[in-house]
Design a protein around this motif. Structure first.
Motif, short mmCIF file in Angstrom:
data_model
loop_
_atom_site.label_atom_id
_atom_site.label_comp_id
_atom_site.label_asym_id
_atom_site.label_seq_id
_atom_site.Cartn_x
_atom_site.Cartn_y
_atom_site.Cartn_z
N ILE A 253 0.92 -1.28 0.02
CA ILE A 253 -0.03 -0.27 0.05
C ILE A 253 0.79 1.38 -0.01
O ILE A 253 0.65 2.20 -0.69
CB ILE A 253 -1.04 0.13 1.19
N ASP A 257 0.80 3.98 -2.88
CA ASP A 257 0.51 5.50 -2.63
C ASP A 257 1.77 6.44 -3.09
O ASP A 257 1.25 7.52 -3.83
CB ASP A 257 0.40 5.67 -1.01
N GLU A 258 2.95 5.94 -3.20
CA GLU A 258 4.04 6.67 -3.57
C GLU A 258 3.73 6.63 -5.16
O GLU A 258 3.80 7.92 -5.77
CB GLU A 258 5.39 6.19 -3.30
N THR A 260 0.88 6.67 -6.85
CA THR A 260 -0.23 7.18 -7.46
C THR A 260 0.15 8.71 -7.35
O THR A 260 -0.20 9.56 -7.89
CB THR A 260 -1.60 7.10 -6.54
N GLN A 261 0.79 9.14 -6.18
CA GLN A 261 1.26 10.51 -6.01
C GLN A 261 1.84 10.91 -6.97
O GLN A 261 1.79 12.10 -7.35
CB GLN A 261 1.87 10.91 -4.80
N TYR A 283 -0.70 -3.16 -9.17
CA TYR A 283 -0.70 -1.77 -9.22
C TYR A 283 -0.78 -1.79 -10.80
O TYR A 283 0.18 -1.85 -11.59
CB TYR A 283 0.28 -1.20 -8.75
#
Ligand SMILES: *Cc1c(COP(=O)(O)O)cnc(C)c1O
Length: 366
Positions: A253, A257-258, A260-261, A283
């Motif tokens: 996760i 998150d990294e 997606t950012q 992913y």
């Protein structure tokens, strides 16, 4: 090379425990449906908050046994998504039922509940939502429509061990939940393994019989079943892996998150609905020039894969039963999607390298 999975590194982190656990089984002489299988079933049931868990040989058999235990077969219709691994539809055909597809949501790639109602007929006996890539399908409307129709909901949770929907663990939401522990899955065995979970004692009873030649008492057969027992060694392996799976999921996760950012705006990155957690079995991002992006990444030593290049309704086995254009969202996604490495053994440097490569190709134009 940054690969999609790193079993070697994973093994190093659990090696000592694994050696003890496997040697225990080997020296016990108890190889079939022994105490490790029972323990794994008990621990899984407790973890998922569901009364019944049954270890089986693989995720495909979990789906097959679920349908058989629910007595679904010839003359019945089963609704599912056209965008999944083949096993999801394969098991429907194997029991003699008719698969009916409902297109997916363009952002989560899960079965679109808004299109479900139109696919229901009086022959609909079950719905199989797939929690694709590690995020639950929107279960409330699916359960509501199924309930009205008196149809069962079988969750294909093969990619979603550890995910939840409004606080309920994936697999424990519908009537039956099916898990695969194929080595690449978030909870992976060292071979094939699977699990069927259910809240219905009678379904559990039937599935346990079918798993072992239709028999619960030696040499007395109540049904024509199969041999689909969870292997005792794999159960021992899974019990060790259960001790690290939450930590590894957290790492997945964090990496996601990294990504997606850094990548949203350049690529269509995963959309996480507020209804639950995404455990990132994959992913996956979308780009209209997918093959050019993938070729560039390959040159940079970054492995990618397409899950799935051909939607289920267009698989050659189905001939002209369905046509191009029948499920346009699934078809479009199949042409644009690809998965990048998100496994828990990636280093911070690996993650930066993947991000940099994806940003670079986007700037230069694929
Ligand atoms: C892996 C998988 C299966 C099949 O599981 P096996 O253990 O390989 O038989 C079924 N459905 C989905 C969505 C999967 O990802």
């Amino acid at each position: 090379m940054i690969t999609l999975a790193d079993f070697h590194s994973e093994f190093q982190t659990v090696k000592e425990h694994m050696r003890d656990a496997v040697l225990d089984v080997l020296s016990s002489g108890n190889y079939i449906l022994g105490p490790k299988v029972r323990e794994f079933e008990d621990v899984s049931a407790t973890r998922l908050g569901i009364p019944c868990a049954l270890g089986v040989a693989n995720g495909t058999d979990a789906l097959l046994l679920a349908l058989e235990a629910l007595q679904i077969g010839k003359g019945d219709e089963v609704i599912t998504t056209p965008f999944s691994f083949f096993a999801t539809v394969e098991c429907i055909v194997r029991v003699g039922a008719k698969p009916v597809f409902v297109d997916i949501e363009p952002d989560t790639y899960n079965l679109n509940p808004e299109q479900l109602e139109a696919a229901i007929t009086d022959k609909t006996k079950a719905i199989i939502p797939v929690h694709l890539f590690g995020q639950c399908a929107d279960m409330d409307p699916i359960l509501e429509i199924a309930h009205r129709q008196n149809a069962f909901v079988i969750e294909d949770a093969c990619q979603a061990f550890g995910a939840d929907y409004k606080g309920t663990p994936a697999g424990a939401i519908g009537d039956v939940g099916c898990f695969s522990f194929y080595p690449t899955k978030n909870l992976g065995a060292f071979g094939d393994a699977g699990l069927l979970v259910t809240k219905h004692a009678e379904v559990y009873r039937r599935a346990s019989q079918l798993r072992n030649h239709g028999s619960t008492e030696r040499y007395i057969h109540w049904n024509v079943g199969v041999n689909s027992r969870l292997d005792e060694v794999q159960a021992a392996v899974l019990l060790v892996k259960l001790q690290v799976v939450d930590e590894w999921t957290k790492r997945r996760i964090a990496i996601a998150d990294e990504y997606t950012q850094a990548l949203s705006g350049i690529y269509q990155t995963p959309v996480v609905r507020p209804h639950g957690t995404h455990v990132y079995h994959q992913y996956s991002v979308r780009h209209p020039e997918r093959e050019k992006v993938r070729a560039f990444l390959a040159d940079m030593g970054i492995q990618t894969q397409v899950y799935y290049p051909v939607p289920l309704h267009l698989q050659p086995v189905f001939g002209s039963t369905w046509r191009v254009g029948d499920f346009p969202i699934a078809e479009r996604v199949a042409n644009e999607i690809f998965s990048i490495p998100v496994h828990p053994m990636l280093t911070a440097a690996d993650v930066s390298e993947v991000i940099q490569a994806l940003q670079e190709i986007a700037v230069d134009g694929p």
